[in-house]
Design an enzyme around this catalytic site. Structure first.
Site, PDB file in Angstrom:
ATOM      1  N   ASP A   1     -11.070   2.777   4.093  1.00 29.95           N
ATOM      2  CA  ASP A   1     -11.387   1.347   4.019  1.00 29.95           C
ATOM      3  C   ASP A   1     -12.900   1.133   3.901  1.00 29.95           C
ATOM      4  O   ASP A   1     -13.355   0.047   3.528  1.00 29.95           O
ATOM      5  CB  ASP A   1     -10.925   0.670   5.328  1.00 29.95           C
ATOM      6  CG  ASP A   1      -9.850  -0.368   5.087  1.00 29.95           C
ATOM      7  OD1 ASP A   1      -9.617  -0.713   3.914  1.00 29.95           O
ATOM      8  OD2 ASP A   1      -9.259  -0.831   6.071  1.00 29.95           O
TER       9      ASP A   1
ATOM     10  N   GLN B   1      -4.498  -1.748   9.719  1.00 35.47           N
ATOM     11  CA  GLN B   1      -4.444  -3.072   9.094  1.00 35.47           C
ATOM     12  C   GLN B   1      -5.048  -4.125  10.018  1.00 35.47           C
ATOM     13  O   GLN B   1      -4.669  -4.228  11.185  1.00 35.47           O
ATOM     14  CB  GLN B   1      -2.975  -3.406   8.763  1.00 35.47           C
ATOM     15  CG  GLN B   1      -2.780  -4.708   8.038  1.00 35.47           C
ATOM     16  CD  GLN B   1      -3.365  -4.708   6.625  1.00 35.47           C
ATOM     17  OE1 GLN B   1      -3.264  -3.733   5.887  1.00 35.47           O
ATOM     18  NE2 GLN B   1      -4.010  -5.802   6.255  1.00 35.47           N
TER      19      GLN B   1
ATOM     20  N   LYS C   1       0.838  -1.207   0.000  1.00 36.27           N
ATOM     21  CA  LYS C   1       0.000   0.000   0.000  1.00 36.27           C
ATOM     22  C   LYS C   1       0.872   1.256   0.000  1.00 36.27           C
ATOM     23  O   LYS C   1       0.596   2.220  -0.720  1.00 36.27           O
ATOM     24  CB  LYS C   1      -0.919  -0.010   1.235  1.00 36.27           C
ATOM     25  CG  LYS C   1      -2.052  -1.011   1.100  1.00 36.27           C
ATOM     26  CD  LYS C   1      -2.753  -1.301   2.412  1.00 36.27           C
ATOM     27  CE  LYS C   1      -3.758  -2.429   2.219  1.00 36.27           C
ATOM     28  NZ  LYS C   1      -4.310  -2.959   3.464  1.00 36.27           N
TER      29      LYS C   1
END
Ligand code: NDP
Length: 299
Positions: free
Chosen positions: A120, A97, A53
């Site tokens: 997200d 994460q 990422k």
């Protein structure tokens, strides 16, 4: 005739190129889109995703920062980091994460991220916005990526029977929420199936668009697919394979070889939905930066 292969690598590259153009335009206005990823612990798979990422952000001309915290981090410590990022105007997107170590509630963390920085798309505010079709919401990256793939592959979704296998919060439910909206890449009649669904094949055989997100290696076989259907395989499953140097290979939820003989279009695994997820994360971050750069009343 074998199905046309929908190339996720090529479509993701297109999305990333568009993101780079938008990022450059924002930079001209003095705003560099920034994504901060928080990684708690040292799980190798998570570390790999986080690295990918960060690299993707830099390639798109964005700021990509990773905050690495020890596995012993408490929930309060992690929430304090989220609070700091929420307050930092240079940070447009925040991603913690998953999974987080067991002393930390994932839900508490997700709910603490400011919804306008939740790239997200897991915050309940964004889940609600996606469901009601509010264009300001952030959809989770994987289902958003699937929708972009359908559009880029020229699939006419309007009025089609879409069957989604899986009802998770990160894939199945938001996928269905996106497909039932009115507009481009949507307007479907949607069925969601899960582990309690009776006679799964009777549903999948009705599907003009079949989206598999169940995490069961090659469970969808040719006899479950309507001839000419578009098949999108979200699954990423590791299966033992002594013929491979690493001892395993990655397969989807769909038996590609046989289903590709029945479907009209199909995504492979790997090289299908997977690459779209990071591309959509970048797209969400640029959109978050764009929204933040607008004056309050114009959002
Ligand atoms: P979850 O395990 O959270 O959800 C799986 C869903 O599938 C559940 O709703 C479950 O039903 C349903 N299910 C399981 N077995 C069956 C069955 N035999 N018949 C019908 N339904 C079934 O998984 P995720 O949604 O997180 O992920 C799904 C797959 O997609 C995984 O392989 C994952 O690795 C992959 N994935 C890929 C991504 C990408 O970037 N390409 C991103 C995210 C996930 P129930 O709710 O009843 O248990």
């Amino acid at each position: 005739m074998p199905a046309e292969r929908i190339d996720g690598v090529a479509i993701a590259a297109k999305v990333r190129a568009r993101v780079a153009v938008d990022a450059a335009a924002l930079k001209q206005r003095g705003v560099t889109p920034g994504l901060t990823v928080v990684l708690v612990g040292d799980d190798p798979a998570s570390a790999f995703y986080v690295g990918a990422k960060e690299k993707a952000c830099k390639e798109a001309g964005m700021n990509g920062e990773t905050i690495r915290l020890p596995a012993t981090t408490t929930e309060a410590e992690l929430l304090a980091v989220v609070d700091r990022l929420n307050a930092d105007p240079a940070v447009h997107g925040i991603l913690v994460q998953m999974p987080v170590p067991k002393q930390i509630s994932a839900q508490a963390v997700i709910r603490r991220i400011a919804p306008e920085k939740d790239v997200d798309g897991f915050h309940p505010v964004n889940a609600g916005k996606v469901l009601i079709g509010d264009a300001d919401g952030f959809a989770p990256c994987t289902p958003a990526g699937v929708q972009v793939m359908l559009m880029e592959a020229g699939v006419d979704t309007s009025g089609k029977e879409a069957v989604v296998l899986g009802r998770s919060t990160i894939v199945g439910k938001p996928m269905a929420a996106l497909l039932i909206q009115s507009g481009k890449g949507a307007d479907c009649t949607v069925t969601i199936c899960h582990s309690r669904t009776k006679d799964l094949a009777s549903h999948t055989r009705r599907a003009d668009i079949l989206i598999a997100a169940i995490g069961k290696p090659e469970m969808v076989t040719a006899d479950m697919v309507k001839p000419g259907a578009v098949v999108i395989d979200v699954g990423i499953n590791r299966v033992d394979d002594p013929s491979q140097k690493k001892g395993y290979r990655i397969v989807g939820d769909v038996k590609y070889d046989e289903v590709s003989q029945v479907a009209s279009k199909i995504t492979p695994v790997p090289g299908g939905v997977g690459p779209m997820t990071i591309a959509m994360l970048l797209a969400n971050t640029v959109r978050a930066a764009t929204l933040s750069a607008k004056p309050e009343g114009a959002r």
